[in-house]
Design an enzyme around this catalytic site. Sequence first.
Site, PDB file in Angstrom:
ATOM      1  N   GLU A 427       0.841  -1.194   0.000  1.00  0.00           N
ATOM      2  CA  GLU A 427       0.000   0.000   0.000  1.00  0.00           C
ATOM      3  C   GLU A 427       0.878   1.247   0.000  1.00  0.00           C
ATOM      4  O   GLU A 427       1.632   1.486   0.938  1.00  0.00           O
ATOM      5  CB  GLU A 427      -0.891  -0.023   1.255  1.00  0.00           C
ATOM      6  CG  GLU A 427      -1.609   1.285   1.528  1.00  0.00           C
ATOM      7  CD  GLU A 427      -2.361   1.276   2.865  1.00  0.00           C
ATOM      8  OE1 GLU A 427      -2.356   0.247   3.576  1.00  0.00           O
ATOM      9  OE2 GLU A 427      -2.959   2.314   3.202  1.00  0.00           O
ATOM     10  N   ASP A 502      -1.293  -1.190   5.722  1.00  0.00           N
ATOM     11  CA  ASP A 502      -1.278  -0.658   7.085  1.00  0.00           C
ATOM     12  C   ASP A 502      -2.274  -1.405   7.964  1.00  0.00           C
ATOM     13  O   ASP A 502      -3.294  -1.888   7.486  1.00  0.00           O
ATOM     14  CB  ASP A 502      -1.671   0.829   7.068  1.00  0.00           C
ATOM     15  CG  ASP A 502      -0.604   1.697   6.414  1.00  0.00           C
ATOM     16  OD1 ASP A 502       0.549   1.212   6.305  1.00  0.00           O
ATOM     17  OD2 ASP A 502      -0.925   2.827   6.008  1.00  0.00           O
ATOM     18  N   ASP A 504      -4.571  -0.407   9.816  1.00  0.00           N
ATOM     19  CA  ASP A 504      -5.634   0.508  10.226  1.00  0.00           C
ATOM     20  C   ASP A 504      -6.846   0.308   9.317  1.00  0.00           C
ATOM     21  O   ASP A 504      -6.858  -0.598   8.482  1.00  0.00           O
ATOM     22  CB  ASP A 504      -5.141   1.963  10.192  1.00  0.00           C
ATOM     23  CG  ASP A 504      -4.733   2.387   8.780  1.00  0.00           C
ATOM     24  OD1 ASP A 504      -4.932   1.598   7.834  1.00  0.00           O
ATOM     25  OD2 ASP A 504      -4.217   3.509   8.628  1.00  0.00           O
ATOM     26  N   ASP A 506      -8.127   2.081   6.836  1.00  0.00           N
ATOM     27  CA  ASP A 506      -7.868   2.232   5.403  1.00  0.00           C
ATOM     28  C   ASP A 506      -7.108   1.031   4.848  1.00  0.00           C
ATOM     29  O   ASP A 506      -7.409   0.541   3.762  1.00  0.00           O
ATOM     30  CB  ASP A 506      -7.047   3.501   5.131  1.00  0.00           C
ATOM     31  CG  ASP A 506      -7.959   4.714   4.995  1.00  0.00           C
ATOM     32  OD1 ASP A 506      -9.175   4.508   4.811  1.00  0.00           O
ATOM     33  OD2 ASP A 506      -7.442   5.840   5.093  1.00  0.00           O
TER      34      ASP A 506
END
Length: 642
Positions: A427, A502, A504, A506
Amino acid sequence: MESNYGADSIQVLEGLEAVRKRPAMYIGDIGFKGLHHLVYEVVDNSIDEALAGYCKNIEVTINPDNSVTVRDDGRGIPVAMHLKEKRSALEVVMTVLHAGGKFDKDSYKVSGGLHGVGVSCVNALSILLKAEVERDGHLYVQEYSQGKPLYAVKEIGKSDRRGTTVTFKPDAEIFTVTKYNYDTLAARLRELSYLNRGIRITLTDQREQQDNGEFLFDEFYSEGGLTEFVAYLDSTRQAITNTVYMEKERDMIQVEVAFQYNTTFNENVHSYVNNINTIEGGTHVAGFRRALTRTFKSYGDKNNMFTKMKVEVTGDDFREGLTALVSIKVPEPQFEGQTKTKLGNSEVLGVVDTIVGEALNNFLEENPKEAKIIIEKVCLAASARHAARKAREMVQRKNALGGSGLPGKLADCSSKDPELSELFLVEGDSAGGTAKQGRNREFQAILPLRGKILNVEKAMEHKIYDNEEIKNIFQALGVFHNENKELNTDKLRYKKVVIMCDADVDGSHIVTLILTFFFRQMKALIESGCIYVAAPPLYLVKRGKQFQYCWNEEDREAAVRRFAGESGDTSKVDIQRYKGLGEMNAEQLWETTMDPQVRTLRQVTIDSAAEADRIFAMLMGDDVPPRREFIESHAKYAKIDV
Ligand code: 0RA
């Protein structure tokens, strides 16, 4: 105990010993899949009893110790002495390989898990198994450990009901995973209830109480069978026709088919033989497809519905936006293919073709409006396929100046051996840069993906090939579709593809988008076990020069306690929460997430193709309320189960 058992039983023990020596040969694997397979194997026996017409209810319970109880209200396994074997029939069923169906020659065994190995295998692989039989007013019991009876069948009380109850605890010496997953069992039991209408199957999880003080519980019961299954799978997709349904038997082959068209562009044909999901298809699917193409084509021709078409309409076009279930039951299925989930019986093709053709003809004659809607959709699909072909060829065309045909953003590895090579889909460009520095360039390639890739669930095919990130993935992998949407997986350049995002919200979303892409466009790579999700650490706990990476709260608390030492003083312990890959330097990324010696990769597998299909449609489609509900009820897992 030993002295009571003669030569016959020594052979029996050898049979079950073989199962314990090579469990994977009998149940597929000794991990998550094999563990759950044990339950299906036991449930299958009760389903057979139900299909024979003697059982209506099956109760499955996950007990607090991760043992499982399967209880049915069938006739009860016979307990009388088995003349030849000189012991109870129950003991024979439980301890002799493949003895299961031996007593009931009239009804052929139609169900049978993927491996169809019988309950004695479950017994061999359980540290404890208890079989209880209620019949003729009595309650009988026998227990076993690792397949060996602990005592002869005995009567321990009275009972006015009939049925069989099997409780087993998988042997931790055999299995690498011993904890049952509720959703996995629920998906299979739900599927079984649709495939065998009229049977009530319940699932209770006694391991933990819900917030309301009750155990997690589901009841699966379907009156409408496959018609309801189609509605369930398409509950978040928008149907454009009523469901077409047929059920018929010919030459001992029972055929049940249901399908409908929706507004999406995906083909979702799920097929079953004797309740086994035939993910590789086979002659039943070929018969269904042939009937679908032929019948629609001749109907369309007869009514001059293709006259304006500039491109030829092919078989694929009749299956765009189609959700279909094909379930057949045959006495002697022959399974072929890599995973033995492809039906080989040649006599099945013509039978399914004829039955589907007749029923579909009737449907089209009786529903001209729906027929028109479907044919219009087919024409649209043909035009779109034509547009997609051009886009696809652009992607496949190598650089005219003799370039490698690889995307400019790919940092390739030096190894050209796919078995050794790994591709990281990372990402963001900045994390991509870190990964390039941190990797072992010998066998690890990096492809950074910018932002969120296209949601393929909602896109038409030619849009998919227009998308820069997706184009890069195709080119880096070296794998493309041909005209028939088949993948040339023999050209795959990396046998491990690792999605690294990540930790998280997103990041999870991007993982889901990429998985949606693989599920819809490259399912074969998931099925062959090539797709993984990286697990970056969530915390770094430090004190002075000591440090430890942690992947969950438990580890973090343990690390804090360890570094605090005897005194319990945590003031000098520092906890760093990693939210993104970008918070790690190249060395940290290597030593936590990329180094094969220490990293944890989560392999992406498909438990249930039908359920995975439904979940992707729900997560990535247009219908918002079911998605919100799903996310809220699954938030505690904080990971995506496929
Ligand atoms: C063979 C004969 C009979 C019952 C069964 C098999 C049977 C097996 C299982 C396995 C799980 N549940 C089951 N329920 C029944 C009975 C024959 C008779 O009573 O006449």
